[in-house]
Motif scaffolding. Structure first.
Motif, mmCIF file in Angstrom:
data_model
loop_
_atom_site.group_PDB
_atom_site.id
_atom_site.type_symbol
_atom_site.label_atom_id
_atom_site.label_comp_id
_atom_site.label_asym_id
_atom_site.label_seq_id
_atom_site.Cartn_x
_atom_site.Cartn_y
_atom_site.Cartn_z
ATOM 1 N N VAL A 219 0.829 -1.204 0.000
ATOM 2 C CA VAL A 219 0.000 0.000 0.000
ATOM 3 C C VAL A 219 0.865 1.256 0.000
ATOM 4 N N VAL A 221 0.059 4.898 0.458
ATOM 5 C CA VAL A 221 -1.071 5.733 0.853
ATOM 6 C C VAL A 221 -0.588 7.087 1.361
ATOM 7 N N VAL A 290 -1.204 -0.819 -4.464
ATOM 8 C CA VAL A 290 -2.320 0.116 -4.558
ATOM 9 C C VAL A 290 -1.793 1.467 -4.109
ATOM 10 N N LEU A 291 -2.336 2.549 -4.675
ATOM 11 C CA LEU A 291 -1.804 3.862 -4.328
ATOM 12 C C LEU A 291 -2.893 4.916 -4.366
ATOM 13 N N GLU A 296 -9.127 5.684 -1.745
ATOM 14 C CA GLU A 296 -8.782 5.124 -3.059
ATOM 15 C C GLU A 296 -8.077 3.781 -2.911
ATOM 16 N N CYS A 297 -7.184 3.672 -1.941
ATOM 17 C CA CYS A 297 -6.486 2.401 -1.718
ATOM 18 C C CYS A 297 -7.462 1.302 -1.304
ATOM 19 N N GLN A 300 -9.353 0.099 -4.338
ATOM 20 C CA GLN A 300 -8.522 -0.725 -5.223
ATOM 21 C C GLN A 300 -8.336 -2.131 -4.654
ATOM 22 N N CYS A 314 -2.154 -5.450 5.141
ATOM 23 C CA CYS A 314 -1.606 -4.281 4.451
ATOM 24 C C CYS A 314 -0.133 -4.102 4.807
ATOM 25 N N LEU A 329 -7.712 4.440 6.370
ATOM 26 C CA LEU A 329 -7.623 3.275 5.500
ATOM 27 C C LEU A 329 -8.363 2.088 6.138
#
Length: 337
Positions: A219, A221, A290-291, A296-297, A300, A314, A329
């Motif tokens: 991740v 983030v 994922v970014l 958004e993470c 995804q 994660c 998150l």
């Protein structure tokens, strides 16, 4: 989706790390077999929090299944039933040169280790005499003075880490669940992992509902441009490391980046880590990791694994996100459906 975060493996920091993870709202803690023992930090975390606990992963090959069974049973007792044993393999160089053990048939060996641990559990639970005879391990003796007897909380589930189709099929044949390798992509998971899982479940005579899938994600983030750039750089470095491993070439091939593997491998052998990182584009980070923002993470991760996975581990390689971002998150992943 349940969320698991990695505990600091140092005995000096494990308690504080576990408490901090609990404060973020996570569901569980996992340990990684790196610079420290993989079981010991979970013992400290069990006393510090009420979170779920998991090895992710303990390397199976160099260990006796009996050692694994004893450590797991004791952690299951201390945690009041919150422990899961995650087992995995390693590449040849590490097994032979770091662990000083024997290499060969890693999928069969890891699967047999899972089966042997479960056979020992069954003997301790009084379900069957201990009579396990495999290609790598034999367990046929369990006198009463060495038998801990049934666990108050039942035996812990045994999960198996996998990436390739053979290891994945074996996991679905013998284990209670699959730890999906974090070096993955949506396409690789759908085209390689899912069919192998289905094949293994068919061979074991089990349904999808009887098998747990734990996704894993690298991740990157951050809510600010600076924070996200740092996170992307660290995830890219880990992707470069994974991509340099010949056994992982198929993950690059699926996405059309297989031509990078020999160069990454050559650079790794001479310590060219900066050059390796330079080969990893933002598009690759978004494909294998994922970014973005926490929301958004989370989306995804859900899009990649949500149809199969009930949990996600994660990873934040080489950096620690802002606590607010981490908490967001976790909250966003809990909200995915």
């Amino acid at each position: 989706m349940k969320v698991h975060l990695q505990v600091d493996g140092s005995p000096a920091r494990a308690r504080a790390s576990a408490a901090a993870i609990a404060g973020l709202g996570a569901d569980g803690i996992f340990s990684f077999e790196g610079q420290h023992d993989v079981f010991f930090p979970l013992l400290l975390a069990a006393e510090e929090t009420e979170l779920e606990l998991m090895t992710n992963v303990a390397i199976a090959g160099p260990r006796s299944p009996l050692h694994l069974a004893h450590a797991s049973y004791d952690l299951q007792t201390v945690s009041a039933g919150r422990f899961r044993l995650g087992l995995g393999s390693q590449i040849k160089a590490h097994i032979e040169k770091r662990y000083g053990s024997q290499w060969g048939r890693p999928a069969a060996r890891t699967a047999e280790s899972v089966a042997a641990v479960k056979a020992i559990f069954s003997a301790w639970e009084g379900l069957a005499p201990l009579n396990f005879r495999g290609d790598f391990f034999t367990h046929t003796l369990m006198p009463p003075n060495f038998n801990p007897g049934p666990n108050t909380y039942g035996p812990p589930p045994v999960l198996m880490g996998a990436l390739g189709p053979v290891m994945t099929r074996k996991a679905a044949e013998v284990a209670d669940g699959l730890l999906v390798m974090p070096f993955n992509s949506t396409r690789h998971f759908a085209e390689r992992t899912v069919p192998a899982m289905a094949d293994g479940l068919h061979r074991s005579g089990r349904s999808r509902a009887q098998f747990q899938v734990v996704a894993q994600a690298m991740v990157a983030v951050g809510r600010t441009e600076e924070a996200l750039a740092k996170a992307v750089d660290r995830v890219a470095g880990l992707i470069a490391f994974y991509g340099s491993t010949p056994a992982y070439t198929a993950v690059l091939d699926v996405e059309g980046w297989g031509h990078l593997q020999p160069e990454l491998n050559a650079l790794s052998k001479r310590g060219g880590y900066a050059e390796m990182r330079a080969l990893i584009t933002d598009a690759m980070v978004g494909t294998y990791g994922v970014l973005g923002t926490p929301e958004e993470c989370a989306e995804q991760i859900h899009q990649r694994y949500g149809d199969w996975a009930s949990d996600v581990c994660c990873y934040f390689p080489g950096y620690r996100p802002d606590d607010n971002d981490l908490a967001d998150l976790v909250s966003a992943l809990h909200a995915t459906s």
